[in-house]
Structures are given as C-alpha cells and as structure tokens.
Design a protein around this motif. Structure first.
Motif, mmCIF file in Angstrom:
data_model
loop_
_atom_site.group_PDB
_atom_site.id
_atom_site.type_symbol
_atom_site.label_atom_id
_atom_site.label_comp_id
_atom_site.label_asym_id
_atom_site.label_seq_id
_atom_site.Cartn_x
_atom_site.Cartn_y
_atom_site.Cartn_z
ATOM 1 N N ARG A 134 0.843 -1.186 0.000
ATOM 2 C CA ARG A 134 0.000 0.000 0.000
ATOM 3 C C ARG A 134 0.885 1.246 0.000
ATOM 4 N NH1 ARG A 134 -2.109 -3.467 3.999
ATOM 5 N NH2 ARG A 134 -4.156 -4.341 3.483
ATOM 6 N N ARG A 135 0.315 2.349 -0.470
ATOM 7 C CA ARG A 135 1.075 3.594 -0.530
ATOM 8 C C ARG A 135 1.613 3.989 0.838
ATOM 9 N NH1 ARG A 135 -2.008 9.139 -1.875
ATOM 10 N NH2 ARG A 135 -2.786 8.738 0.227
ATOM 11 N N GLY A 136 0.757 3.936 1.851
ATOM 12 C CA GLY A 136 1.174 4.326 3.192
ATOM 13 C C GLY A 136 2.285 3.455 3.748
ATOM 14 N N GLU A 137 2.288 2.183 3.372
ATOM 15 C CA GLU A 137 3.339 1.273 3.829
ATOM 16 C C GLU A 137 4.682 1.648 3.227
ATOM 17 O OE1 GLU A 137 0.173 -2.468 4.108
ATOM 18 O OE2 GLU A 137 1.837 -2.534 2.681
ATOM 19 N N ALA A 138 4.685 2.004 1.937
ATOM 20 C CA ALA A 138 5.935 2.392 1.283
ATOM 21 C C ALA A 138 6.458 3.710 1.840
ATOM 22 C CB ALA A 138 5.730 2.500 -0.226
ATOM 23 N N VAL A 139 5.546 4.647 2.118
ATOM 24 C CA VAL A 139 5.956 5.936 2.683
ATOM 25 C C VAL A 139 6.569 5.744 4.064
ATOM 26 C CG1 VAL A 139 5.095 8.139 3.577
ATOM 27 C CG2 VAL A 139 4.283 7.293 1.361
ATOM 28 N N ALA A 140 5.989 4.846 4.852
ATOM 29 C CA ALA A 140 6.452 4.641 6.228
ATOM 30 C C ALA A 140 7.575 3.610 6.342
ATOM 31 C CB ALA A 140 5.280 4.200 7.101
ATOM 32 N N HIS A 145 12.608 -1.913 9.943
ATOM 33 C CA HIS A 145 11.629 -2.952 9.619
ATOM 34 C C HIS A 145 12.243 -4.082 8.804
ATOM 35 C CE1 HIS A 145 8.560 0.599 9.717
ATOM 36 N NE2 HIS A 145 8.652 0.038 10.918
ATOM 37 N N LEU A 146 13.402 -3.843 8.208
ATOM 38 C CA LEU A 146 13.963 -4.760 7.224
ATOM 39 C C LEU A 146 14.806 -5.863 7.847
ATOM 40 C CD1 LEU A 146 15.100 -2.198 4.508
ATOM 41 C CD2 LEU A 146 13.123 -3.725 4.370
ATOM 42 N N THR A 147 14.741 -7.016 7.214
ATOM 43 C CA THR A 147 15.610 -8.140 7.557
ATOM 44 C C THR A 147 16.136 -8.737 6.257
ATOM 45 O OG1 THR A 147 14.318 -8.665 9.534
ATOM 46 C CG2 THR A 147 15.781 -10.385 8.700
ATOM 47 N N TYR A 148 17.423 -9.027 6.230
ATOM 48 C CA TYR A 148 18.021 -9.631 5.036
ATOM 49 C C TYR A 148 18.689 -10.931 5.453
ATOM 50 C CZ TYR A 148 20.580 -10.089 0.655
ATOM 51 O OH TYR A 148 21.057 -10.534 -0.547
ATOM 52 N N ASP A 174 16.763 -4.536 -5.335
ATOM 53 C CA ASP A 174 17.764 -3.741 -6.042
ATOM 54 C C ASP A 174 17.439 -2.248 -5.959
ATOM 55 O OD1 ASP A 174 19.286 -5.890 -6.737
ATOM 56 O OD2 ASP A 174 18.416 -6.126 -8.740
ATOM 57 N N VAL A 175 16.139 -1.922 -5.926
ATOM 58 C CA VAL A 175 15.724 -0.528 -5.839
ATOM 59 C C VAL A 175 16.069 0.056 -4.479
ATOM 60 C CG1 VAL A 175 13.744 1.043 -5.828
ATOM 61 C CG2 VAL A 175 13.892 -0.764 -7.544
ATOM 62 N N ILE A 176 15.706 -0.662 -3.395
ATOM 63 C CA ILE A 176 15.897 -0.097 -2.055
ATOM 64 C C ILE A 176 17.339 -0.227 -1.572
ATOM 65 C CG2 ILE A 176 13.499 -0.610 -1.474
ATOM 66 C CD1 ILE A 176 14.515 -2.914 0.278
ATOM 67 N N LYS A 177 18.078 -1.188 -2.134
ATOM 68 C CA LYS A 177 19.449 -1.424 -1.655
ATOM 69 C C LYS A 177 20.327 -0.189 -1.812
ATOM 70 C CE LYS A 177 21.856 -4.214 -4.125
ATOM 71 N NZ LYS A 177 22.334 -5.479 -4.765
ATOM 72 N N GLN A 178 20.150 0.548 -2.897
ATOM 73 C CA GLN A 178 20.997 1.714 -3.142
ATOM 74 C C GLN A 178 20.819 2.770 -2.056
ATOM 75 O OE1 GLN A 178 19.661 4.178 -6.489
ATOM 76 N NE2 GLN A 178 17.839 2.863 -6.647
ATOM 77 N N TYR A 179 19.617 2.884 -1.523
ATOM 78 C CA TYR A 179 19.373 3.886 -0.479
ATOM 79 C C TYR A 179 19.933 3.435 0.865
ATOM 80 C CZ TYR A 179 16.311 5.828 -4.007
ATOM 81 O OH TYR A 179 15.826 6.354 -5.176
ATOM 82 N N ILE A 180 19.885 2.121 1.103
ATOM 83 C CA ILE A 180 20.457 1.599 2.343
ATOM 84 C C ILE A 180 21.972 1.764 2.337
ATOM 85 C CG2 ILE A 180 20.746 -0.474 3.754
ATOM 86 C CD1 ILE A 180 18.063 -1.441 2.579
ATOM 87 N N ILE A 181 22.587 1.467 1.210
ATOM 88 C CA ILE A 181 24.037 1.627 1.078
ATOM 89 C C ILE A 181 24.423 3.098 1.208
ATOM 90 C CG2 ILE A 181 25.979 1.396 -0.506
ATOM 91 C CD1 ILE A 181 24.623 -1.099 -1.628
ATOM 92 N N ARG A 182 23.600 3.963 0.629
ATOM 93 C CA ARG A 182 23.890 5.392 0.680
ATOM 94 C C ARG A 182 23.882 5.905 2.122
ATOM 95 N NH1 ARG A 182 19.887 9.082 -2.631
ATOM 96 N NH2 ARG A 182 20.562 7.607 -4.260
ATOM 97 N N ARG A 183 23.004 5.322 2.955
ATOM 98 C CA ARG A 183 22.930 5.765 4.349
ATOM 99 C C ARG A 183 24.140 5.266 5.131
ATOM 100 N NH1 ARG A 183 19.585 3.590 7.204
ATOM 101 N NH2 ARG A 183 19.374 5.176 8.808
ATOM 102 N N GLY A 191 15.560 4.927 9.917
ATOM 103 C CA GLY A 191 15.816 5.752 8.743
ATOM 104 C C GLY A 191 14.922 5.318 7.590
ATOM 105 N N LYS A 192 14.363 6.271 6.854
ATOM 106 C CA LYS A 192 13.467 5.944 5.749
ATOM 107 C C LYS A 192 14.186 5.176 4.648
ATOM 108 C CE LYS A 192 10.483 8.667 3.979
ATOM 109 N NZ LYS A 192 9.340 7.732 4.061
ATOM 110 N N VAL A 193 13.545 4.138 4.158
ATOM 111 C CA VAL A 193 14.116 3.354 3.067
ATOM 112 C C VAL A 193 14.000 4.115 1.751
ATOM 113 C CG1 VAL A 193 13.886 1.229 1.736
ATOM 114 C CG2 VAL A 193 13.638 1.167 4.221
#
Length: 289
Positions: A134-140, A145-148, A174-183, A191-193
């Motif tokens: 859902r949109r709200g889930e992606a925004v939040a 929340h993440l586990t790899y 692959d989309v979200i990984k770049q932001y995690i690495i950037r942080r 921190g927001k994904v």
C-alpha cells in the motif's frame, strides 16, 4: 472500543473513525434516540438509506459499527439473541473504480518512470508495483523494519491490518538497496528506506506522472490491484497471494483479482475462431455440452 484498543485489536486511527461515525450518524440523531430493544429492521433500513444516498461509503461503515453495537447488546442481555435489526439490510451496490494495468500499459509506465526527473519518487512507484504494498506502507517503510537473510529481504511492519510481513523480490530489493548503502549500509537502524517517496512528493508529482502515461483515471492503489491480478493469473493460490500483500481474508484477494483485458480478448478470439470453423453445427452424434 476502548477494550479493543487496549488489546490492540484496532488501530488508534480506526478507533477515531468509528467514534466519529457514532457521534455523527448514530447519536444523538437518527436511531440514537430509540431504546435498544425498540429498534426494528425498518428503522435501520430507513436510517441507512438516508446516509447512503449522500455518502454510500460511510453508509456501509456505519452498518458495520451498528452491527457490532447490536451484537454487543445481545451478549450483554439488552436484546434477545438473534434479533439484531441490522441483519438483512439491503445496501446500495457500489461501483468499483479500481482497474488493472494491461501489459502494454505496464510497459508505458516503466518507460515513463525511466525518464522521470525525480528518480527517488519513481523508485517508490517501482516498489509499489513489484511488491503490492500500500502507498502508506511504502511511505512509512523504515530500515529498522527490514531483515536480510539468505538473500531474501523482508519487512515486518505495522500496516492497515496490524503487523504484517512484506516480501521484496530481487527487483524491488535492487531498488531499495541503493538507499540503504547510501545511508550506512546496514539494516535494523532507524531511517526511511525511500527518502524521496513522501506524501508531499505524491501530492506534487502523481498527477503529472499519470498525465505523462496518458492514464488519467489510473490510481496509485491500482498498482496493488495489478500486482495481485498478475500473481493470480500466473497460477498462484489466492491464500498465498493474499498473505504476500497482507490480506487477512482470501475473499478480499478474490475481489482484487480482476482479469486483464488482454487474456479476456484472447479467450473471445479463441472461442470465436472455434465456433466459426464449423458453421454447419456440432459434429454428428453429439450435442454441444
């Protein structure tokens, strides 16, 4: 409502919505001035019809709340068991506006996203499309929340239906990984994904993106419908698809599973070709089943 909130059965926002419906539509107006034992079927039907003529969606929500009230009244002995006046109420049929993107429209959307000037916002749309979130889930969505684990990324997070797990395909990861690495390159920290996918960005960019795709009536929630529909068309069980997107009831998943136009056109074409091959009728010695 207070007891359900204390147990965590309902989210605070849901509690507030229910309280608003009770205050605005049930008490003190309409049937709120009647004794619990005195309320009859026609009272509820007239009450619902008046609300539904103005706001069909709230009319259905009011019925849900009123049903819970009378169920509670029966349990407490304020009414005889099985006498709820809400049972059998005729509701207005609502026109469902959701749609599913065809394969051609998906290709157009991907092309537009590739050229979109704000790629952080575009990545949010890509995550919605490839996860069914859902949109709200992606925004939040937050890094905590993440586990790899074993090459699989998941997110355990609060959602509309309570805490639920979301699963990321390799494309989405692959989309979200770049932001995690950037942080800082780590999971589990606050921190927001998707830092560029915010409510304000949605307000300012979604309309322009729809215009660019030439899909003016396409809603963001239809990305979720598309995800569910494609999954079902690929032969995945309703229960599995529903669990993936956080549906608590497989009936909800079935409501979302609209067939796309392409498969339906293919069926019409196949049947039409079959029926025109033998214009003289069915083979001798048998009837069409």
């Amino acid at each position: 409502l207070r007891r359900k909130e204390d147990r965590g059965d309902l989210k605070p926002k849901t509690i507030r919505n229910y309280q608003c419906l009770i205050t605005r539509y049930i008490t003190p107006k309409y049937i709120g001035n009647l004794a619990v034992r005195a309320v009859e079927y026609h009272d509820v039907q007239d009450w619902y019809d008046e609300i539904a003529q103005r706001t069909p969606g709230q009319g259905v929500q009011c019925l849900v709340v009123l049903k819970a009230i009378f169920n509670w009244a029966e349990r407490m002995g304020f009414r005889d068991r099985g006498t709820s006046p809400v049972f059998g109420i005729e509701t207005l049929k609502r026109v469902r506006h959701e749609r599913v993107l065809s394969r051609t429209e998906l290709a157009i959307l991907r092309e537009v996203l590739d050229e979109w000037p704000d790629q952080e916002f575009a990545d949010g749309i890509r995550v919605l499309l490839s996860t069914g979130m859902r949109r709200g889930e992606a925004v939040a969505l937050d890094c905590r929340h993440l586990t790899y684990l074993d090459g699989q990324a998941t997110a355990r997070m609060p959602t509309k239906t309570g805490y639920s797990t979301r699963y990321f395909s390799s494309v989405a990861f692959d989309v979200i990984k770049q932001y995690i690495i950037r942080r800082d390159g780590s999971f589990g920290k606050r921190g927001k994904v998707l830092p560029g996918f915010t409510n304000s960005a949605i307000v300012t960019q979604w309309g322009a993106l729809r215009k660019a795709t030439r899909l003016p009536h396409f809603r963001m929630h239809d990305l979720r419908h598309t995800f569910v529909t494609v999954a079902i068309e690929e032969g995945l069980p309703l229960a599995v698809v529903g669990a993936t997107v956080g549906h608590t009831n497989s009936t909800t998943t079935a409501l979302y599973s609209h067939l796309q136009d392409d498969p339906k056109l293919a069926v019409a074409e196949l049947v039409g070709q079959a029926l025109t091959k033998n214009k003289k009728g069915p083979p001798a010695g048998g009837d069409i089943p």
